[in-house]
Design a protein around this motif. Structure first.
Motif, PDB file in Angstrom:
ATOM      1  N   LEU A   1     -25.828  25.932  43.805  1.00 11.71           N
ATOM      2  CA  LEU A   1     -25.588  24.816  42.889  1.00 11.71           C
ATOM      3  C   LEU A   1     -26.917  24.233  42.406  1.00 11.71           C
ATOM      4  CD1 LEU A   1     -23.647  22.917  41.477  1.00 11.71           C
ATOM      5  CD2 LEU A   1     -23.591  21.521  43.558  1.00 11.71           C
ATOM      6  N   ASP A   2     -27.876  24.151  43.314  1.00 11.62           N
ATOM      7  CA  ASP A   2     -29.186  23.607  42.955  1.00 11.62           C
ATOM      8  C   ASP A   2     -29.804  24.412  41.802  1.00 11.62           C
ATOM      9  OD1 ASP A   2     -29.982  22.297  46.036  1.00 11.62           O
ATOM     10  OD2 ASP A   2     -28.492  23.875  45.818  1.00 11.62           O
ATOM     11  N   SER A   3     -29.738  25.730  41.906  1.00 12.03           N
ATOM     12  CA  SER A   3     -30.361  26.560  40.879  1.00 12.03           C
ATOM     13  C   SER A   3     -29.561  26.503  39.584  1.00 12.03           C
ATOM     14  CB  SER A   3     -30.476  28.006  41.347  1.00 12.03           C
ATOM     15  OG  SER A   3     -31.347  28.043  42.440  1.00 12.03           O
ATOM     16  N   TYR A   4     -28.248  26.357  39.691  1.00 14.23           N
ATOM     17  CA  TYR A   4     -27.433  26.233  38.479  1.00 14.23           C
ATOM     18  C   TYR A   4     -27.854  24.980  37.697  1.00 14.23           C
ATOM     19  CZ  TYR A   4     -23.494  25.525  35.373  1.00 14.23           C
ATOM     20  OH  TYR A   4     -22.740  25.322  34.256  1.00 14.23           O
ATOM     21  N   LEU A   5     -28.008  23.882  38.400  1.00  6.43           N
ATOM     22  CA  LEU A   5     -28.399  22.642  37.722  1.00  6.43           C
ATOM     23  C   LEU A   5     -29.796  22.785  37.122  1.00  6.43           C
ATOM     24  CD1 LEU A   5     -26.973  20.059  40.290  1.00  6.43           C
ATOM     25  CD2 LEU A   5     -25.961  20.808  38.118  1.00  6.43           C
TER      26      LEU A   5
END
Ligand SMILES: O=CC(=O)O
Length: 348
Positions: A320-324
Motif C-alpha cells: 500500500l505504501d508503494s501504491y500511494l
C-alpha cells in the motif's frame, strides 16, 4: 479489454469509478486548454492520478477499449494526446505510438520499461519517466521471502498441514538459508537491496551484470553460466531485453545443479519457462520462487502441481505504501513535464 489481461501494477487497491472518455460538455469546456493525457492501463487506472494532479490534465480513459479501437473511434483525441500514463502490463508498441502523433511524454507506473518501445520514443524525442527506485525495497523483500520460502519449504509445509498431514516434518526436510551461495543476476538497485538483505542472512553473495561494479565487495562472474556453476541459488533482478531473454536456459539450470534454486523477480521471459518446468520435474534443480511469468498475467498451470515452487502474482511492488507513493510520483512527473521542468524519474 478482457479482465484476464489486467496486470498487476496499479490494479489495486480498488479504484474509484473510471472517468469516462465521453466527457460532458461542461467538462469539455473546462478541459479545452489542459494537456491531454491518455490513460493506458486496467479499469480503475484513472484512480492513480489523484487530486490535485487529476484536475490539471484532460484525462482520456479508454479502459474498456484497446488503443487502436479508441484511435478509430476518437481520432480527434488521439491526434492531440500529449502524454500517455501507462501501467507496466500494458504494452506501448511502435504501432500504438504511431496512433499518437502529438505524443511528447510517456509516464509508466513501473520500474521496468520493456513494455514500451523505448527506441521509437528516443527516435521521436518522446520523453519517458518510470517508477525509478520506488519499488526496489519491496521487490528485494519479496525476492528474499521467496528464497527463504523455497529453501525452508514454508509454503509446502503450510499446504501439508492444511491437508492434516500433521507429521509433515518427515516429508518437508528443509535446508539452511545461511551459508547459501547466492548469485544475483543484475546488480542494479534491486539487486543491491537483495545483496544487503542476504548478507544479514549470512549468505555468500556473488553476481553477474553487464559490467563489473568496482564499488561492491561481491565476486563478479562475467557470464550467468559461471555464476550458476559457483552458486546454489540464482536471484534474477535484471531487466528484460534482447540480451537477457531466456538468459536462464537449460544449460544454466544444469550448471546450478540438483539442489539449486531459482528466484525470479525480474521478468518472466528471463527464464526459458518450459525448461524450468522440465528441470524441476526431472529433479535437475531443487526449486523455484517466481513472482513473474513468461505469459503474464497467465501462469503456466504446470507449476501448480509442483510442491517445490512458490508462486506470487507479480506482486513485488504492491504494498500500500508503494501504491500511494507511485500515485504521487506519476502526477509529479506529469506536472514537471508540462511546467518545462526536468522529469523526476526520467528513463530517457
Ligand atoms: O515489475 C515491476 C516494475 O517494473 O515496476
Amino acid at each position: 479489454m478482457e479482465d484476464q489481461n489486467l496486470p498487476h501494477h496499479t490494479s489495486q487497491p480498488p479504484s474509484t469509478e473510471d472517468q469516462n472518455h465521453c466527457t460532458t460538455s461542461d467538462q469539455q469546456l473546462q478541459n479545452l486548454n489542459l494537456p491531454k493525457v491518455l490513460l493506458h492501463g486496467p479499469p480503475g487506472f484513472s484512480s492513480v492520478l489523484q487530486p490535485p494532479y487529476s484536475q490539471k490534465f484532460h484525462l482520456l480513459n479508454p479502459s474498456s477499449l484497446p488503443l487502436h479501437q479508441f484511435a478509430a473511434t476518437h481520432p480527434h483525441h488521439c491526434a492531440t494526446v500529449a502524454a500517455v500514463l501507462c501501467d507496466g502490463g500494458y504494452p506501448l508498441t511502435l504501432d500504438m505510438l504511431s496512433l499518437l502523433p502529438s505524443l511528447r511524454l510517456v509516464v509508466t507506473a513501473s520500474a521496468g520499461t520493456d513494455h514500451v518501445d523505448i527506441d521509437e520514443c528516443r527516435r521521436r524525442g518522446i520523453q519517458v519517466a518510470g517508477a525509478g527506485n520506488l519499488f526496489s525495497e519491496d521487490v528485494a523483500d519479496l525476492a528474499v521471502a521467496l528464497l527463504i520460502d523455497v529453501v525452508m519449504k514454508i509454503s509446502a509445509a503450510d499446504r501439508s498441514l492444511r491437508k492434516r498431514h500433521v507429521d509433515s516434518r518427515a516429508i518437508t526436510l528443509a535446508s539452511k538459508v545461511s551459508g547459501k551461495r547466492v548469485g544475483i543476476v543484475g546488480l542494479g538497485r534491486i539487486g543491491l537491496e537483495v545483496a544487503h538483505r542476504l548478507e544479514a542472512l549470512e549468505c555468500m553473495v556473488s553476481y553477474n551484470s553487464r559490467k563489473q561494479k568496482p564499488f561492491v565487495p561481491y565476486p563478479f562472474y562475467s557470464t550467468v553460466l559461471e555464476l550458476a556453476t559457483n552458486t546454489n541459488v540464482l536471484v534474477l533482478c535484471c531487466s528484460l531485453n534482447d540480451q537477457t531473454r531466456h538468459i536462464i536456459n537449460r544449460e544454466v539450470m544444469l550448471a546450478l545443479g540438483k539442489g539449486g534454486v531459482i528466484v525470479n523477480v525480474g521478468r518472466g521471459a528471463l527464464i526459458d519457462e518450459k525448461q524450468l518446468f522440465n528441470c524441476l520435474m526431472e529433479g535437475e534443480i531443487g526449486g523455484a520462487g517466481l513472482d513473474v511469468f513468461e505469459n503474464e498475467p497467465l501462469v503456466d498451470e504446470h507449476f501448480f502441481s509442483l510442491d517445490n515452487v512458490v508462486l506470487s502474482p507479480h506482486a513485488g511492488f504492491s504494498t500500500l505504501d508503494s501504491y500511494l507513493a507511485i500515485c504521487q510520483l506519476l502526477g509529479l512527473n506529469l506536472e514537471a513535464f508540462f511546467s518545462n521542468n526536468p522529469l523526476i524519474t526520467p528513463v530517457i
